[in-house]
Each structure stands twice: as C-alpha cells, then as structure tokens.
Design an enzyme around this catalytic site. Structure first.
Site, PDB file in Angstrom:
ATOM      1  N   HIS B  12      12.488  -4.686   0.782  1.00  0.00           N
ATOM      2  CA  HIS B  12      12.513  -3.460   1.588  1.00  0.00           C
ATOM      3  C   HIS B  12      11.134  -3.144   2.133  1.00  0.00           C
ATOM      4  CE1 HIS B  12      11.515  -1.822  -2.500  1.00  0.00           C
ATOM      5  NE2 HIS B  12      10.712  -1.050  -1.814  1.00  0.00           N
ATOM      6  N   HIS B  84       4.638   0.946   1.592  1.00  0.00           N
ATOM      7  CA  HIS B  84       4.515  -0.379   0.965  1.00  0.00           C
ATOM      8  C   HIS B  84       5.636  -1.274   1.458  1.00  0.00           C
ATOM      9  CE1 HIS B  84       7.323   1.524  -2.023  1.00  0.00           C
ATOM     10  NE2 HIS B  84       7.857   0.312  -2.071  1.00  0.00           N
ATOM     11  N   GLU B 135       4.657  -4.438  -3.295  1.00  0.00           N
ATOM     12  CA  GLU B 135       5.425  -4.359  -4.535  1.00  0.00           C
ATOM     13  C   GLU B 135       6.103  -5.709  -4.743  1.00  0.00           C
ATOM     14  OE1 GLU B 135       8.707  -1.593  -4.380  1.00  0.00           O
ATOM     15  OE2 GLU B 135       8.887  -1.509  -6.574  1.00  0.00           O
TER      16      GLU B 135
END
Lengths: 139, 139
Positions: B12, B84, B135
């Site tokens: 994502h 992020h 991440e």
C-alpha cells in the site's frame, strides 16, 4: 457526483533521488528488487530507473538538463522524496472533464501530454489531493 | 551485497490527510475508486480508510488519540501528503538482518511490531531511503 469507476491500477510511484546510482544500487542490493538500467528522457527532463515489483513499478527520477521539473523538488527535499503517484485511466479526456466538473484543478492547459511511457498523461494539483501530486495515464 | 530478491509487492501507499471524510469522498466521487468505511485503529493511533485499486491499496490516515504518529507529519504538511509506502517481504527477520548488514537503519528497537493488518511490520529510516519512509510487512 457519480459512482462510476475512473482510476484503475497504480501504474507507478515516482521518487526523486539526489544520487541515482546510489539509489538504484540500494534498491537492487539492500532491498533486493529488480532494477533496470538508467534511461535518459530528455523530453521530460529526467533520467529514470525503473524498479519492477510484482504488482507495480517504482520509478527513480534524477534531473536531466537545466529545466528539469524535479530540480526544484530536490532543492526543497535534498534527501529526495516521493514526487508523484500515477493512476491508470481508460479515457483521459473523460477523466479530465469529470475532475473539472468536480472542481479539481488539472495542471497546465488541460491538454494531455505524451508521458514518459509514450502515453497521454495529465497531472492534478497537489493542493486539491491531500498534498499529493497525481499523474493520470491513459492505458 | 547479494542479488537475492527481498521485497515483493507494493502492499500500500499511505497518505496522511487533514480531513478524512473529504478525502474519502474525493477518492470515491472525484477519482472514482472503491473506498471502504473508516476503521479506528487505536493501537496505531490512526483512523484508516482503505481504497482498493486493482493491483494495490491506498490507505488514507487520520490521527486518532493524543499520541498519533501522524500528528507531527500533518503539522509539518497541513495539506497532507504521502506518509509511507509498504513493501511485502516473506521473512521480516531475514529482511531486517540483511538491511542492517548493508548499513540501513531499522526504526525502533528492530523487533517487528504487529501492524495495522495484524502482521509483523518494521519501518526503515527515511534518511537512508531517499527521504521515503518504508514499511516492510511480512505476508
């Protein structure tokens, strides 16, 4: 307002980088991704490295020439940063007209340009989209 | 350095937004995407709206509670911005060890936390990755 689907796949995330060779090596070696060779795109004022992920692409952008559109971004963000993300659309003129009807600003004169992949593209104003520069590409 | 593949899919892209309802309506109506209902995630200090694209997800993040990790980001970026991006990995401990061996900084104590999707995650230092907060999520 309509509920018809407009944007499709996330075509790529573009990251402006201050050192293209270092960034490409980092994605290849430290992060372990499939990284292509640098490609100069003089019409767009950038040298690009494509990173192929299983479901989308990352594009590393580095300024090429004196009028590169990412030079100012790198002056403001010397470490680099995410410059834009690109969504695919089926019909870029229909997309533009819908965006304008909803009050969103399309950058430039609103006529699609030929993007880095040889396809028609438009950019949307970041202030209208949560601070994110969005590219639409007709596929 | 190794050439073994490590990162997989882009899971994502997370966007911090100053007005969650407006941003969700914009993605649903102006951009025409499939937008879910807001979900409070008190353990992570955010309310999240998931936007499902054909190949990946966009996550709209809004602060929840006094210690939200995105409150400072929104103070610095009042219009919002990309917070992020998340790459999938098969083995997060192996990924961490490889990153450290290459000199990249893993945030916190280096022990994976349970992320918003209930899976182990780690974050990497933006200064080591072209200004991008990355991440890693074990899938």
């Amino acid at each position: 307002m309509t509920e018809e689907v407009m944007i499709g796949r996330l075509n790529h995330v573009a990251i402006a980088v201050p050192d293209l060779q270092a960034a490409a090596a980092q994605y290849a070696n430290t992060l372990g991704a499939k990284v292509g060779a640098p490609q100069d795109e003089p019409d767009h004022g950038v040298t690009v490295v494509f990173i192929e992920l299983p479901n989308t692409k990352i594009e590393l952008l580095y300024p090429l020439g004196g009028n590169s559109p990412i030079r100012g971004f790198l002056e403001k963000n010397p470490s680099g940063g995410i410059h834009h993300m690109c969504f695919e659309v089926e019909d870029i003129l229909a997309a533009r007209d819908r965006l304008r009807a909803e009050g969103a600003r399309v950058l430039g004169d609103g006529e699609p340009k030929t993007g880095a992949h040889g396809k028609p593209v438009l950019f949307l104003h970041p202030k209208d989209f949560n601070g994110c520069l969005i590219e639409l590409e007709q596929v």
